[in-house]
Structures are given as C-alpha cells and as structure tokens.
Design a protein around this motif. Sequence first.
Motif, PDB file in Angstrom:
ATOM      1  N   SER A 155      -3.354  -5.725  -5.613  1.00 18.49           N
ATOM      2  CA  SER A 155      -4.019  -7.043  -5.607  1.00 18.49           C
ATOM      3  C   SER A 155      -3.030  -8.164  -5.290  1.00 18.49           C
ATOM      4  N   LEU A 205       3.899  -6.651  -3.210  1.00 17.56           N
ATOM      5  CA  LEU A 205       4.257  -5.712  -2.141  1.00 17.56           C
ATOM      6  C   LEU A 205       3.093  -4.787  -1.787  1.00 17.56           C
ATOM      7  N   ARG A 224      -5.237  -3.320 -12.029  1.00 16.17           N
ATOM      8  CA  ARG A 224      -5.943  -3.313 -13.319  1.00 16.17           C
ATOM      9  C   ARG A 224      -6.894  -4.495 -13.430  1.00 16.17           C
ATOM     10  N   ASP A 241      -6.171   1.346 -14.396  1.00 16.29           N
ATOM     11  CA  ASP A 241      -4.729   1.491 -14.609  1.00 16.29           C
ATOM     12  C   ASP A 241      -4.282   2.795 -13.943  1.00 16.29           C
ATOM     13  N   ALA A 270       3.198   0.776  -8.628  1.00 16.94           N
ATOM     14  CA  ALA A 270       2.769   0.358  -9.977  1.00 16.94           C
ATOM     15  C   ALA A 270       3.770  -0.689 -10.421  1.00 16.94           C
ATOM     16  N   HIS A 319      12.087  -9.466  -3.219  1.00 18.27           N
ATOM     17  CA  HIS A 319      10.996 -10.046  -2.420  1.00 18.27           C
ATOM     18  C   HIS A 319      10.301 -11.107  -3.265  1.00 18.27           C
ATOM     19  N   THR A 335       7.706 -12.298  -5.030  1.00 19.19           N
ATOM     20  CA  THR A 335       6.454 -11.874  -5.673  1.00 19.19           C
ATOM     21  C   THR A 335       6.505 -12.296  -7.142  1.00 19.19           C
TER      22      THR A 335
END
Length: 259
Positions: free
Chosen positions: A16, A19, A39, A65, A89, A186, A188
Amino acid sequence: MDLGLKGKRALVCAASKGLGRGCAEALAAAGADLVINARGAEALLAAAEDIRQRYGVSVTPVAADIVSEDGRATVLEAAGPVDILVTNAGGPPPGLWSDWERADFIAALDANMLTPIALMKALLPGMIDRGWGRVVNITSQSVKAPIPVLGLSNSARAGLTGYVAGTARQVAPFGVTINNLLPGIHATDRADALDRGVAEADGISLEEARARRAATIPARRYGTPAEFGAACAFLCSTQAGFIVGQNILLDGGATNSVL
Ligand code: NAP
C-alpha cells in the motif's frame, strides 16, 4: 521498452506504501494485473483504486497480515495462480546487539525470512508447471554490509538470502527466476521512522538527520519508490530470464565495496 508483462498476474505483498507500492506501480505500468496486500484496509483500497485509474489494469486488494499463517492463506486464496511474486513485509525495529531475546529473533525471522519462503513454497510449483515465473524478494543493503542498529534485519535477511541462493538454481531449469533486490535508504515511511530514531537519539531535527544520512551516500540523496519499482519490473520482465539468484543493490553507491 516492452517488458512482456501485459496480462501477467502479479502478487505484490506489503504494497500500500513505500517500496512495495513502487513495485506494484511499475508492474502495473508494464501491463501486469495485480493482487496487492497490506494490513491496513483504508490505504490499501486507496492504492488499488489509484493504480487501477492510472494504469487500467485489474487490481485486487487483500487486507491481511502477510506474516501470519491465516493472513497468508487469505492472500494466497485470493491471488490464485500468479506469474510474478514480489515478497515484502515491514522491517524489524532497530536496537543494540544486547537488546534482543529469542522472541525478537523469531518475530524477525517470521517476517523477513520464513514468510517469503512460505510464499515461494506455495507459488513456485504453479510457476514451474506453467514454465514461466518471476520472484523478487525485497531484502536490504544489510545483506552486503551489516547495519549495526538493524541486527534483527541483518540476521533474518541473511537467512533468506542463503535460501534463495540454492532455490533459485533449482527452479531456473523451469523458466522461473528468483532474485533479491537490496534497498539502501529510500524515501518511505520506514526511512522516516529510522531517521526519527536518530534525530531523537542525537537531539537534532528530522531534516538534519536526513541531511546527515544523505551526505554519506555517493548519490547524495535517498532513492525513490519509483526507481526501486522500475528495477523490480525489469527483473520480472521476459528480457531478464537469464538473471538468476542475484542480489542487486539499489543504494546510490552507499555500500563501499568492489563487488
Ligand atoms: P514502509 O514505507 O513502511 O511500507 C511498508 C508497507 O508494507 C506498507 O504498505 C505496510 O502497510 C505494509 N506492511 C507492513 N507490514 C506488513 C505485514 N505484516 N503484512 C502486510 N503488509 C505489511 O516500508 P518500506 O520502506 O517500503 O520498506 C519495505 C521493506 O524494505 C521493509 O522490510 C524494510 O525494512 C526494507 N528496507 C527499506 C529501506 C528503506 O530505506 N525504505 C531500506 C532497506 C530495507 P500496513 O502497515 O497497512 O500493513
């Protein structure tokens, strides 16, 4: 370049944001239909709608999950047969070597080693039967050069890397490739969380923590999810069929090594 992915079906885990989202978007831009997972349902549904609108591919969001056995079963059932698997994950928390107990290691191994292995075990047989498949695991720069505060990540990802090194060579005869992408820093939410920890520990602002980190990278900036996703889409392309069992760093030159 046409990556030959039009109509292929890709499962992108933890996608969502960050990366995973970058990988999902690049695969969609190349014409792949997607199953995406995270999740939190709200951000996931918004991402699915945004990708559908922008790229015109089919996107099936599955809120679960991926680290739990039940969650994985839900995702795999919704996904059905897939041609492309991107495993991902959340990463383990930072700390000191002396902080971690057995339960912390088990949690990290579950998330960043045993979950991708379980997903590969479930989906590789179908890829082998169909004679074509691509797996990309999102691991970390820490596989090449350890990040001291991320000892849990260093450990779990090294385990996954060992598994992939052997398995990739066993499935390659059937037209299936497995490779790992190793992100350096990165831009994020995960990078923000790590930088916030540094800012708090050193009594500096978040911007200062970012600037200090960027100054240590030869490219003098953080990578973007779009750049990361483009590398993932290429590894999934028909043209990348001879790239087998590789660990590809995307780190702006941060890892100071010859090979
Ligand atoms: P991020 O921006 O925090 O995004 C994480 C994504 O994964 C979100 O969509 C999140 O959604 C989802 N997610 C997390 N845990 C999940 C779970 N158990 N099941 C399903 N979805 C889950 O993180 P990122 O920066 O993209 O990092 C992705 C991976 O790369 C992590 O393992 C990280 O450690 C590693 N990495 C990142 C960097 C970096 O600089 N960004 C560098 C090296 C390694 P929900 O929270 O809603 O589930």
